[in-house]
Design a protein around this motif. Structure first.
Motif, PDB file in Angstrom:
ATOM      1  N   PRO A 149       0.814  -1.220   0.000  1.00 13.94           N
ATOM      2  CA  PRO A 149       0.000   0.000   0.000  1.00 13.94           C
ATOM      3  C   PRO A 149       0.849   1.272   0.000  1.00 13.94           C
ATOM      4  CG  PRO A 149      -0.738  -1.547   1.681  1.00 13.94           C
ATOM      5  CD  PRO A 149       0.579  -2.026   1.197  1.00 13.94           C
ATOM      6  N   LEU A 150       1.947   1.245   0.754  1.00 17.41           N
ATOM      7  CA  LEU A 150       2.824   2.416   0.802  1.00 17.41           C
ATOM      8  C   LEU A 150       3.487   2.650  -0.547  1.00 17.41           C
ATOM      9  CD1 LEU A 150       4.483   1.868   4.307  1.00 17.41           C
ATOM     10  CD2 LEU A 150       2.433   3.183   3.728  1.00 17.41           C
ATOM     11  N   TYR A 151       3.746   1.563  -1.293  1.00 13.93           N
ATOM     12  CA  TYR A 151       4.329   1.711  -2.629  1.00 13.93           C
ATOM     13  C   TYR A 151       3.402   2.529  -3.533  1.00 13.93           C
ATOM     14  CZ  TYR A 151       6.519   0.622  -7.083  1.00 13.93           C
ATOM     15  OH  TYR A 151       7.139   0.741  -8.304  1.00 13.93           O
ATOM     16  N   LEU A 152       2.134   2.168  -3.546  1.00 16.86           N
ATOM     17  CA  LEU A 152       1.191   2.893  -4.406  1.00 16.86           C
ATOM     18  C   LEU A 152       1.060   4.351  -3.992  1.00 16.86           C
ATOM     19  CD1 LEU A 152      -1.713   0.361  -5.075  1.00 16.86           C
ATOM     20  CD2 LEU A 152       0.208   0.975  -6.537  1.00 16.86           C
ATOM     21  N   MET A 153       1.200   4.608  -2.698  1.00 21.12           N
ATOM     22  CA  MET A 153       1.084   5.981  -2.227  1.00 21.12           C
ATOM     23  C   MET A 153       2.357   6.786  -2.481  1.00 21.12           C
ATOM     24  SD  MET A 153      -0.854   4.970   1.338  1.00 21.12           S
ATOM     25  CE  MET A 153      -0.663   6.565   2.106  1.00 21.12           C
ATOM     26  N   LYS A 154       3.526   6.183  -2.240  1.00 19.09           N
ATOM     27  CA  LYS A 154       4.789   6.912  -2.341  1.00 19.09           C
ATOM     28  C   LYS A 154       5.314   6.992  -3.771  1.00 19.09           C
ATOM     29  CE  LYS A 154       5.907   7.996   1.963  1.00 19.09           C
ATOM     30  NZ  LYS A 154       6.369   9.337   2.397  1.00 19.09           N
ATOM     31  N   VAL A 155       5.223   5.890  -4.523  1.00 18.24           N
ATOM     32  CA  VAL A 155       5.818   5.831  -5.853  1.00 18.24           C
ATOM     33  C   VAL A 155       4.810   6.198  -6.936  1.00 18.24           C
ATOM     34  CG1 VAL A 155       7.031   4.377  -7.517  1.00 18.24           C
ATOM     35  CG2 VAL A 155       7.475   4.108  -5.069  1.00 18.24           C
ATOM     36  N   THR A 156       3.640   5.574  -6.878  1.00 21.71           N
ATOM     37  CA  THR A 156       2.623   5.836  -7.902  1.00 21.71           C
ATOM     38  C   THR A 156       1.873   7.133  -7.640  1.00 21.71           C
ATOM     39  OG1 THR A 156       2.370   3.434  -8.101  1.00 21.71           O
ATOM     40  CG2 THR A 156       0.698   4.783  -9.164  1.00 21.71           C
ATOM     41  N   ALA A 208      -7.739   5.748  -3.294  1.00 16.99           N
ATOM     42  CA  ALA A 208      -7.483   5.328  -4.672  1.00 16.99           C
ATOM     43  C   ALA A 208      -6.654   4.054  -4.709  1.00 16.99           C
ATOM     44  CB  ALA A 208      -6.762   6.445  -5.429  1.00 16.99           C
ATOM     45  N   ALA A 209      -5.726   3.924  -3.783  1.00 13.61           N
ATOM     46  CA  ALA A 209      -4.921   2.705  -3.710  1.00 13.61           C
ATOM     47  C   ALA A 209      -5.804   1.508  -3.375  1.00 13.61           C
ATOM     48  CB  ALA A 209      -3.821   2.865  -2.667  1.00 13.61           C
ATOM     49  N   SER A 212       2.135   5.382 -13.086  1.00 13.18           N
ATOM     50  CA  SER A 212       2.035   6.797 -12.703  1.00 13.18           C
ATOM     51  C   SER A 212       0.607   7.242 -12.437  1.00 13.18           C
ATOM     52  CB  SER A 212       2.638   7.682 -13.800  1.00 13.18           C
ATOM     53  OG  SER A 212       1.979   7.448 -15.044  1.00 13.18           O
ATOM     54  N   SER A 213      -0.344   6.313 -12.531  1.00 12.70           N
ATOM     55  CA  SER A 213      -1.750   6.649 -12.309  1.00 12.70           C
ATOM     56  C   SER A 213      -2.486   5.385 -11.896  1.00 12.70           C
ATOM     57  CB  SER A 213      -2.377   7.219 -13.586  1.00 12.70           C
ATOM     58  OG  SER A 213      -2.394   6.236 -14.619  1.00 12.70           O
ATOM     59  N   ALA A 214      -3.742   5.576 -11.485  1.00 15.35           N
ATOM     60  CA  ALA A 214      -4.554   4.422 -11.107  1.00 15.35           C
ATOM     61  C   ALA A 214      -4.784   3.501 -12.300  1.00 15.35           C
ATOM     62  CB  ALA A 214      -5.891   4.893 -10.532  1.00 15.35           C
ATOM     63  N   SER A 266      12.969   5.663  -3.880  1.00 18.36           N
ATOM     64  CA  SER A 266      13.957   4.724  -4.421  1.00 18.36           C
ATOM     65  C   SER A 266      13.951   3.400  -3.672  1.00 18.36           C
ATOM     66  CB  SER A 266      15.359   5.351  -4.368  1.00 18.36           C
ATOM     67  OG  SER A 266      15.708   5.686  -3.033  1.00 18.36           O
ATOM     68  N   SER A 267      13.729   3.446  -2.355  1.00 19.05           N
ATOM     69  CA  SER A 267      13.702   2.213  -1.563  1.00 19.05           C
ATOM     70  C   SER A 267      12.513   1.344  -1.943  1.00 19.05           C
ATOM     71  CB  SER A 267      13.651   2.542  -0.066  1.00 19.05           C
ATOM     72  OG  SER A 267      14.819   3.207   0.342  1.00 19.05           O
ATOM     73  N   TYR A 268      11.324   1.962  -2.091  1.00 21.12           N
ATOM     74  CA  TYR A 268      10.138   1.198  -2.481  1.00 21.12           C
ATOM     75  C   TYR A 268      10.283   0.642  -3.903  1.00 21.12           C
ATOM     76  CZ  TYR A 268       7.801   3.046   1.659  1.00 21.12           C
ATOM     77  OH  TYR A 268       7.462   3.347   2.949  1.00 21.12           O
ATOM     78  N   THR A 269      10.946   1.425  -4.791  1.00 19.61           N
ATOM     79  CA  THR A 269      11.188   0.941  -6.146  1.00 19.61           C
ATOM     80  C   THR A 269      12.112  -0.268  -6.133  1.00 19.61           C
ATOM     81  OG1 THR A 269      10.903   3.178  -7.045  1.00 19.61           O
ATOM     82  CG2 THR A 269      12.049   1.567  -8.429  1.00 19.61           C
ATOM     83  N   ALA A 270      13.101  -0.251  -5.253  1.00 22.05           N
ATOM     84  CA  ALA A 270      14.033  -1.376  -5.140  1.00 22.05           C
ATOM     85  C   ALA A 270      13.303  -2.658  -4.758  1.00 22.05           C
ATOM     86  CB  ALA A 270      15.122  -1.057  -4.125  1.00 22.05           C
ATOM     87  N   VAL A 271      12.278  -2.544  -3.917  1.00 20.54           N
ATOM     88  CA  VAL A 271      11.505  -3.722  -3.511  1.00 20.54           C
ATOM     89  C   VAL A 271      10.841  -4.366  -4.731  1.00 20.54           C
ATOM     90  CG1 VAL A 271       9.503  -4.523  -2.214  1.00 20.54           C
ATOM     91  CG2 VAL A 271      11.118  -2.947  -1.156  1.00 20.54           C
TER      92      VAL A 271
END
Length: 385
Positions: free
Chosen positions: A27-34, A40-41, A90-92, A157-162
């Motif tokens: 969930p944090l990935y969708l909020m922080k990266v997307t 919406a997430a 980059s979007s829902a 960057s950390s969430y993207t690495a996951v």
């Protein structure tokens, strides 16, 4: 045979390691990266689950006419490519497209993998499936530890690495699953599957059991989706708490699930386990109510009690649902009845994230009391099984 089973177990462990890292921060990935809002997430998760369920049906039908040993590497590879595309979301809409394909492959992987183990191991299939679940829990535990730095950094960057780590895990799993030797024909198409499915739906006890299962199974969306968002946005607890509860849950289930399930071998015992699970979930909701208003130490204490109750409920529910479903299903029609029973899980996966987002976030005590009411209703309904 043992070499092939070992391959499957290694692939399962590698898959679960990457997936566990992702689930702990999804969930944090969708909020922080997307860049999606919590609501919406939640909607995206639910919509992707719908796409995944429909897509997995086509994959399941495909498995009836092809060698399932060839399908698994493809499914793992598809998931790997999808997670490689995660940083591009980059979007829902783009998130739904990527996550929907990944969900379809993921939903199809589990039953096909179990069928593959069954065909290879024969009478020992239950032993190896139990080992597979143990391997998964060990990997989830390690994954929970690995994401601690990610949660502490809390950066894009950390969430993207996951996501990229998950890509690697699926591609490695695909390699391990390549080259399994199986008979040419592993599945026979069942021309009456659809008819039998609807016949099972008309069975009162199956329908009630399926409904109760879906309601109790909301703990999965609570644990995997709602709690990370809630802890990060509405409590004073550090984000690393998310990782701690993820690891603790995985370790506890890995250690005690077999013991809890022992003796759950009849409908009556399974029913009692479901009722007990629903009751524990009601108590868990009550302990979560004061957490946002408490400082860190007492907040962690109340959260720890709530998570202990949730974990105990999860183990009771898991043992109870298998006891009920296997005992209700006539041996000659077991596949169709189990397919019907699992529709409760599919419905929960679709409805759960969005329902809990609307119900809990921003509503404080009223939201947790409402969720507790759903679990209470599930426990009362279980008496009719």
């Amino acid at each position: 045979m043992k070499g092939q089973i070992r391959r499957i177990l290694v692939a399962t462990g590698v898959d679960a390691l990457g997936t566990g890292c992702y689930l702990a921060v999804a969930p944090l990935y969708l909020m922080k990266v997307t860049g999606l809002s919590p609501s919406a997430a939640g909607l995206t998760f639910s919509a992707a689950a719908v796409v995944g369920m429909l897509g997995s049906i086509f994959v399941g039908r495909l498995s009836e006419w092809s060698r399932i040993g060839n399908l698994l590497p493809c499914l793992y590879a598809v998931q790997g490519v999808c997670f490689l595309c995660f940083p591009l979301m980059s979007s829902a809409a783009t998130a739904l497209a990527v996550m929907g394909v990944a969900a379809a492959a993921e939903r199809a992987t589990s039953p096909i993998r179990a069928a593959l183990i069954s065909e290879i191991s024969g009478a020992d299939r239950y032993l190896f499936i139990a080992r597979m679940r143990t391997v998964q829990n060990v990997s989830f535990s390690v994954a929970g530890l690995l994401v601690i730095p990610v949660l502490l950094d809390d950066g894009r960057s950390s969430y993207t690495a996951v996501a990229l780590i998950n890509t690697g895990s699926f591609l490695i799993a695909a390699i391990f699953m390549t080259g399994l030797r199986l008979p040419e024909k592993t599945h026979t198409a069942d021309q009456d599957t659809e008819k039998r499915l609807w016949t099972a739906m008309r069975n009162r006890r199956v329908f009630i059991s399926m409904t109760v299962d879906a309601m109790v199974y909301l703990y999965a969306s609570l644990y995997l989706y709602l709690l990370p968002v809630w802890i990060a946005t509405e409590t004073k607890l550090p984000k690393v708490t998310i990782s701690v509860i993820f690891v603790t849950n995985a370790v506890a289930v890995g250690l005690f699930q077999t013991r809890v399930s022992k003796g759950l071998d009849s409908i009556s015992r399974g029913k009692r386990a479901m009722i007990a699970a629903a009751s524990l979930l009601v108590c868990s909701c009550l302990f979560l109510i004061p957490v946002p208003h408490l400082s860190m130490a007492p907040g962690i204490a109340f959260l720890a009690v709530a998570m202990a109750l949730l974990t105990a409920a999860e183990m009771l529910h898991s043992g109870g649902r298998w006891a009920i479903s296997l005992e209700l299903a006539p041996p000659a029609r077991r596949a169709s009845f189990l397919a019907t029973f699992n529709m409760g899980l599919n419905v929960q996966t679709i409805v759960g994230p969005m329902l809990l987002t609307v119900l809990i976030l921003g509503n404080q005590a009223a939201g947790w009391l409402s969720l507790g009411g759903i679990f209470l209703l599930a426990g009362l309904t279980a008496f009719a099984i």
